[in-house]
Design an enzyme around this catalytic site. Structure first.
Site, PDB file in Angstrom:
ATOM      1  N   GLY A  85       0.803  -1.231   0.000  1.00 28.89           N
ATOM      2  CA  GLY A  85       0.000   0.000   0.000  1.00 28.89           C
ATOM      3  C   GLY A  85       0.827   1.268   0.000  1.00 28.89           C
ATOM      4  O   GLY A  85       0.373   2.312   0.443  1.00 28.89           O
ATOM      5  N   SER A  91       1.187  -5.295  -5.273  1.00 26.07           N
ATOM      6  CA  SER A  91       0.200  -6.209  -5.870  1.00 26.07           C
ATOM      7  C   SER A  91       0.609  -6.575  -7.301  1.00 26.07           C
ATOM      8  O   SER A  91       0.415  -7.712  -7.736  1.00 26.07           O
ATOM      9  CB  SER A  91      -1.208  -5.601  -5.829  1.00 26.07           C
ATOM     10  OG  SER A  91      -1.290  -4.485  -6.679  1.00 26.07           O
ATOM     11  N   ALA A  92       1.191  -5.614  -8.026  1.00 20.59           N
ATOM     12  CA  ALA A  92       1.622  -5.904  -9.404  1.00 20.59           C
ATOM     13  C   ALA A  92       2.758  -6.916  -9.420  1.00 20.59           C
ATOM     14  O   ALA A  92       2.778  -7.844 -10.236  1.00 20.59           O
ATOM     15  CB  ALA A  92       2.063  -4.608 -10.083  1.00 20.59           C
ATOM     16  N   ASP A 134       1.255  -0.627 -13.592  1.00 22.75           N
ATOM     17  CA  ASP A 134       2.048  -1.232 -12.522  1.00 22.75           C
ATOM     18  C   ASP A 134       2.615  -2.588 -12.950  1.00 22.75           C
ATOM     19  O   ASP A 134       3.819  -2.837 -12.840  1.00 22.75           O
ATOM     20  CB  ASP A 134       1.205  -1.421 -11.258  1.00 22.75           C
ATOM     21  CG  ASP A 134       0.881  -0.117 -10.556  1.00 22.75           C
ATOM     22  OD1 ASP A 134       1.134   0.952 -11.145  1.00 22.75           O
ATOM     23  OD2 ASP A 134       0.377  -0.166  -9.430  1.00 22.75           O
TER      24      ASP A 134
HETATM   25  O1  PMV Z   1      -0.893   1.143  -7.308  1.00 21.03           O
HETATM   26  P1  PMV Z   1      -0.457   2.565  -7.135  1.00 21.03           P
HETATM   27  O2  PMV Z   1      -0.752   3.129  -5.805  1.00 21.03           O
HETATM   28  O3  PMV Z   1       0.935   2.816  -7.605  1.00 21.03           O
HETATM   29  O4  PMV Z   1      -1.393   3.435  -8.140  1.00 21.03           O
HETATM   30  C1  PMV Z   1      -1.510   3.080  -9.463  1.00 21.03           C
HETATM   31  C2  PMV Z   1      -1.505   4.264 -10.343  1.00 21.03           C
HETATM   32  C3  PMV Z   1      -2.843   4.893 -10.638  1.00 21.03           C
HETATM   33  O5  PMV Z   1      -2.630   5.718 -11.785  1.00 21.03           O
HETATM   34  C4  PMV Z   1      -3.314   5.771  -9.487  1.00 21.03           C
HETATM   35  C5  PMV Z   1      -3.924   3.880 -10.939  1.00 21.03           C
HETATM   36  C6  PMV Z   1      -3.705   3.117 -12.235  1.00 21.03           C
HETATM   37  O6  PMV Z   1      -4.384   2.089 -12.405  1.00 21.03           O
HETATM   38  O7  PMV Z   1      -2.912   3.536 -13.090  1.00 21.03           O
END
Ligand code: PMV
Length: 291
Positions: A85, A91-92, A134
């Site tokens: 988080g 998660s990716a 991601d």
């Molecule tokens: O997973 P994060 O917190 O790095 O956010 C992903 C990036 C966003 O642009 C906010 C969402 C997306 O799906 O691209």
């Protein structure tokens, strides 16, 4: 028959610029980082999820994500040095590592397109309707320009940068799904800011090896992210802290709300040390070369 096993790894990522706007077709630039996740699969009776320390993980969403890829009875051990988080792609990296481990265990051939599609299924469990940036960056590594188009994602590899980044932890996880939904609910009123973020990414791409110039663009990106409502008092304070400590620029990283800020500086260790002196946890990440 011999017990089947498989393993797969993938790195995390930081979005240098363009998050949120990327959901609406603007480009973004992200860098794969030298922290990541490994998944090990061992055929077993029933589905068991374990952390790197061997302790059982009981999390309905995690189980749903694993079930998007893994069929049958397996022990799934997940080892990671990515904080969850924090906009660092935990998660990716899990999604890509899981797909790779499954292909390894089953002997399936896996090309880049299949890897992207399958990892997308896992990311959708966690984030609803993500742009795909991601896990695209996690799978490929390196520094990447990403754009979502109606014909699919367009990934442009960029030269690996020589700089490292300081990451300052807000101490609280961000909720990507909620932040993306919040941005959607504020459109079309904020569309001019999303367009400005898209234009800024183009400018940043032209100055990737010019840290002072790039840093100023990152700070401007943070201002625009604040304007679309995804920053917080805490994240603004981390950006201010990094700039006071001599960073060329700083911004929140990823979806925002909580999570972390990143800072570009000649001496990223110095930024981390300054943050620690203020009771803020931080560390330095380096770009992970592309595959
Ligand atoms: O997973 P994060 O917190 O790095 O956010 C992903 C990036 C966003 O642009 C906010 C969402 C997306 O799906 O691209």
């Amino acid at each position: 028959m011999a017990e089947r096993r498989g393993a797969g790894s993938a790195g995390g990522k930081l979005i240098l610029c363009g998050e949120h706007a990327v959901v609406y077709g603007h480009p973004a630039i992200a860098v794969a980082i030298d922290r990541g996740t490994t998944v090990r699969l061992r055929e077993a009776s029933g589905l068991t999820l374990r952390g790197g320390d061997g302790a059982a993980l009981r999390d309905a969403r995690l189980e749903e994500a694993v079930r998007a890829i893994v069929a049958g009875d397996w022990e799934v051990t997940i080892t990671s040095d990515l904080p969850i988080g924090r906009g660092m792609g935990s998660s990716a990296a899990l999604a890509v590592a899981l797909v790779r481990a499954w292909a390894d265990a089953t002997g399936e051939a896996l090309d880049a397109a299949a890897l992207h599609e399958r990892a997308f299924a896992v990311e959708r469990v966690f984030h609803g309707n993500p742009s795909g940036i991601d896990h695209a960056v996690s799978a490929r590594g390196g520094l990447v320009r990403y754009r979502r188009t109606p014909d699919g994602p367009v990934l442009t590899p960029l030269p690996l940068p020589s700089w490292s980044l300081a990451v300052l932890d807000s101490g609280a996880p961000g909720d990507t799904r909620a932040m993306v939904a919040g941005v959607a609910s504020r459109r079309p009123g904020i569309d001019a800011h999303l367009d400005a973020i898209g234009a800024l990414v183009g400018e940043a791409e032209a100055h990737l090896d010019d840290p002072p110039r790039l840093g100023a663009l990152l700070t401007e990106n943070h201002r625009l992210l604040t304007a679309i409502g995804v920053s917080s008092t805490r994240l603004d304070a981390l950006v201010a802290l990094a700039l006071d400590a001599g960073a060329h620029g700083a911004k929140l990283a990823g979806a925002g709300g909580g999570g972390a800020a990143l800072a570009l500086a000649d001496d990223p260790e110095g930024i981390v040390a300054a943050a620690r002196a203020h009771g803020v946890d931080g560390f330095v990440v380096r770009p992970r070369p592309g595959v």
